[in-house]
Scaffold this motif. Structure first.
Motif, mmCIF file in Angstrom:
data_model
loop_
_atom_site.group_PDB
_atom_site.id
_atom_site.type_symbol
_atom_site.label_atom_id
_atom_site.label_comp_id
_atom_site.label_asym_id
_atom_site.label_seq_id
_atom_site.Cartn_x
_atom_site.Cartn_y
_atom_site.Cartn_z
ATOM 1 N N ARG A 170 0.365 15.133 37.131
ATOM 2 C CA ARG A 170 0.751 14.185 38.174
ATOM 3 C C ARG A 170 2.261 14.207 38.402
ATOM 4 O O ARG A 170 3.057 14.144 37.471
ATOM 5 N N GLN A 171 2.637 14.237 39.679
ATOM 6 C CA GLN A 171 4.051 14.166 40.040
ATOM 7 C C GLN A 171 4.471 12.709 40.110
ATOM 8 O O GLN A 171 3.783 11.870 40.693
ATOM 9 N N GLU A 172 5.608 12.437 39.463
ATOM 10 C CA GLU A 172 6.202 11.099 39.472
ATOM 11 C C GLU A 172 7.675 11.260 39.801
ATOM 12 O O GLU A 172 8.492 11.504 38.924
ATOM 13 N N GLY A 173 7.978 11.182 41.076
ATOM 14 C CA GLY A 173 9.361 11.382 41.505
ATOM 15 C C GLY A 173 9.794 12.817 41.285
ATOM 16 O O GLY A 173 9.139 13.750 41.751
ATOM 17 N N GLU A 174 10.878 12.999 40.540
ATOM 18 C CA GLU A 174 11.425 14.333 40.300
ATOM 19 C C GLU A 174 10.803 15.020 39.091
ATOM 20 O O GLU A 174 11.247 16.102 38.694
ATOM 21 N N TYR A 175 9.800 14.401 38.484
ATOM 22 C CA TYR A 175 9.173 14.961 37.282
ATOM 23 C C TYR A 175 7.662 15.011 37.419
ATOM 24 O O TYR A 175 7.074 14.272 38.198
ATOM 25 N N TRP A 176 7.067 15.873 36.626
ATOM 26 C CA TRP A 176 5.618 15.968 36.501
ATOM 27 C C TRP A 176 5.242 15.478 35.114
ATOM 28 O O TRP A 176 5.853 15.881 34.123
ATOM 29 N N THR A 177 4.248 14.610 35.049
ATOM 30 C CA THR A 177 3.687 14.179 33.780
ATOM 31 C C THR A 177 2.435 15.009 33.561
ATOM 32 O O THR A 177 1.546 15.041 34.417
ATOM 33 N N ILE A 178 2.395 15.687 32.421
ATOM 34 C CA ILE A 178 1.285 16.580 32.098
ATOM 35 C C ILE A 178 0.724 16.167 30.750
ATOM 36 O O ILE A 178 1.485 15.994 29.788
ATOM 37 N N GLU A 179 -0.590 15.996 30.686
ATOM 38 C CA GLU A 179 -1.249 15.698 29.428
ATOM 39 C C GLU A 179 -2.457 16.614 29.300
ATOM 40 O O GLU A 179 -3.252 16.753 30.226
ATOM 41 N N TYR A 180 -2.550 17.225 28.120
ATOM 42 C CA TYR A 180 -3.636 18.163 27.877
ATOM 43 C C TYR A 180 -3.916 18.184 26.381
ATOM 44 O O TYR A 180 -2.986 18.285 25.580
ATOM 45 N N ALA A 181 -5.175 18.054 26.020
ATOM 46 C CA ALA A 181 -5.613 18.112 24.620
ATOM 47 C C ALA A 181 -4.792 17.169 23.735
ATOM 48 O O ALA A 181 -4.388 17.516 22.633
ATOM 49 N N GLY A 182 -4.532 15.971 24.240
ATOM 50 C CA GLY A 182 -3.850 14.956 23.447
ATOM 51 C C GLY A 182 -2.342 15.052 23.399
ATOM 52 O O GLY A 182 -1.686 14.251 22.733
ATOM 53 N N THR A 183 -1.744 16.011 24.094
ATOM 54 C CA THR A 183 -0.287 16.154 24.123
ATOM 55 C C THR A 183 0.226 15.814 25.517
ATOM 56 O O THR A 183 -0.280 16.327 26.507
ATOM 57 N N LEU A 184 1.242 14.953 25.562
ATOM 58 C CA LEU A 184 1.841 14.514 26.818
ATOM 59 C C LEU A 184 3.287 15.003 26.871
ATOM 60 O O LEU A 184 4.010 14.913 25.874
ATOM 61 N N PHE A 185 3.695 15.532 28.021
ATOM 62 C CA PHE A 185 5.086 15.938 28.211
ATOM 63 C C PHE A 185 5.427 15.854 29.687
ATOM 64 O O PHE A 185 4.549 15.699 30.534
ATOM 65 N N ARG A 186 6.726 15.930 29.986
ATOM 66 C CA ARG A 186 7.199 15.845 31.372
ATOM 67 C C ARG A 186 8.088 17.037 31.668
ATOM 68 O O ARG A 186 8.870 17.464 30.827
ATOM 69 N N LEU A 187 7.954 17.538 32.906
ATOM 70 C CA LEU A 187 8.770 18.651 33.371
ATOM 71 C C LEU A 187 9.400 18.299 34.704
ATOM 72 O O LEU A 187 8.795 17.609 35.522
ATOM 73 N N ARG A 188 10.600 18.803 34.900
ATOM 74 C CA ARG A 188 11.291 18.603 36.178
ATOM 75 C C ARG A 188 10.521 19.317 37.287
ATOM 76 O O ARG A 188 9.994 20.406 37.101
ATOM 77 N N ASP A 189 10.489 18.705 38.459
ATOM 78 C CA ASP A 189 9.759 19.243 39.608
ATOM 79 C C ASP A 189 10.273 20.624 39.988
ATOM 80 O O ASP A 189 11.454 20.938 39.834
ATOM 81 N N GLY A 190 9.370 21.435 40.471
ATOM 82 C CA GLY A 190 9.699 22.758 40.975
ATOM 83 C C GLY A 190 8.534 23.263 41.810
ATOM 84 O O GLY A 190 7.410 22.773 41.706
ATOM 85 N N LYS A 191 8.811 24.245 42.640
ATOM 86 C CA LYS A 191 7.771 24.770 43.523
ATOM 87 C C LYS A 191 6.572 25.307 42.744
ATOM 88 O O LYS A 191 5.421 25.100 43.131
ATOM 89 N N GLY A 192 6.820 25.986 41.637
ATOM 90 C CA GLY A 192 5.717 26.538 40.852
ATOM 91 C C GLY A 192 4.769 25.455 40.370
ATOM 92 O O GLY A 192 3.547 25.648 40.381
ATOM 93 N N LEU A 193 5.303 24.312 39.959
ATOM 94 C CA LEU A 193 4.445 23.204 39.535
ATOM 95 C C LEU A 193 3.647 22.644 40.704
ATOM 96 O O LEU A 193 2.483 22.274 40.551
ATOM 97 N N ARG A 194 4.269 22.610 41.885
ATOM 98 C CA ARG A 194 3.542 22.135 43.066
ATOM 99 C C ARG A 194 2.403 23.093 43.429
ATOM 100 O O ARG A 194 1.315 22.666 43.806
ATOM 101 N N ASN A 211 7.090 27.868 31.413
ATOM 102 C CA ASN A 211 7.763 26.607 31.089
ATOM 103 C C ASN A 211 6.786 25.644 30.406
ATOM 104 O O ASN A 211 7.125 25.002 29.411
ATOM 105 N N ILE A 212 5.585 25.538 30.932
ATOM 106 C CA ILE A 212 4.548 24.692 30.335
ATOM 107 C C ILE A 212 4.242 25.166 28.916
ATOM 108 O O ILE A 212 4.107 24.358 27.987
ATOM 109 N N ALA A 213 4.138 26.478 28.718
ATOM 110 C CA ALA A 213 3.809 27.042 27.408
ATOM 111 C C ALA A 213 4.859 26.702 26.352
ATOM 112 O O ALA A 213 4.532 26.610 25.162
ATOM 113 N N GLU A 214 6.103 26.485 26.770
ATOM 114 C CA GLU A 214 7.139 26.086 25.810
ATOM 115 C C GLU A 214 6.832 24.722 25.203
ATOM 116 O O GLU A 214 7.141 24.467 24.052
#
Length: 127
Positions: free
Chosen positions: A15-39, A91-94
């Protein structure tokens, strides 16, 4: 929405939240700065199995002036989308190697891009 693994419900969120994406998968939550690839990834994850022309993905994530809309050069559009999607997956894999692996295996790029999750273990993403 969630994914059930061995009877345990695991949320999956992209989910995009402003300038960041909130990503949760298999019990792990993290946020990444927005970018075209994420869109581009978000568009594919919302529509598993649906093939998108790269020009449609470019239109779904406005180019902000640094990429053409792909109409004049389809090969250039294909390369731009592929480069950005693969960079976003790296970036997600990191932050989450398992999700990076899942996306690397399930996202196919080219003139048309598609998210093809394992039919034995389908993933539903909420946003």
């Amino acid at each position: 929405m969630s994914r059930q693994v061995l009877g345990v419900i695991r949320p999956a969120l992209f989910r995009q939240e402003g300038e960041y994406w909130t990503i949760e998968y298999a019990g792990t939550l993290f946020r990444l700065r927005d970018g075209k690839g994420l869109r581009y990834l978000a568009q594919l994850l919302r529509h598993p199995g649906q093939r998108f022309a790269v020009t449609d993905l470019l239109a779904s994530a406005p180019a902000n002036g640094d990429e053409s809309n792909g109409q004049s050069n389809p090969e250039r559009a294909r390369l731009a989308v592929t480069k950005r999607v693969k960079a976003a997956i790296r970036n997600i894999a990191e932050y989450h190697p398992g999700l990076g692996y899942h996306l690397s295996a399930a996202i196919k790029t080219g003139a048309r891009c598609v998210y093809l999750p394992d039919p034995e273990r389908p993933q539903v993403w909420s946003r």
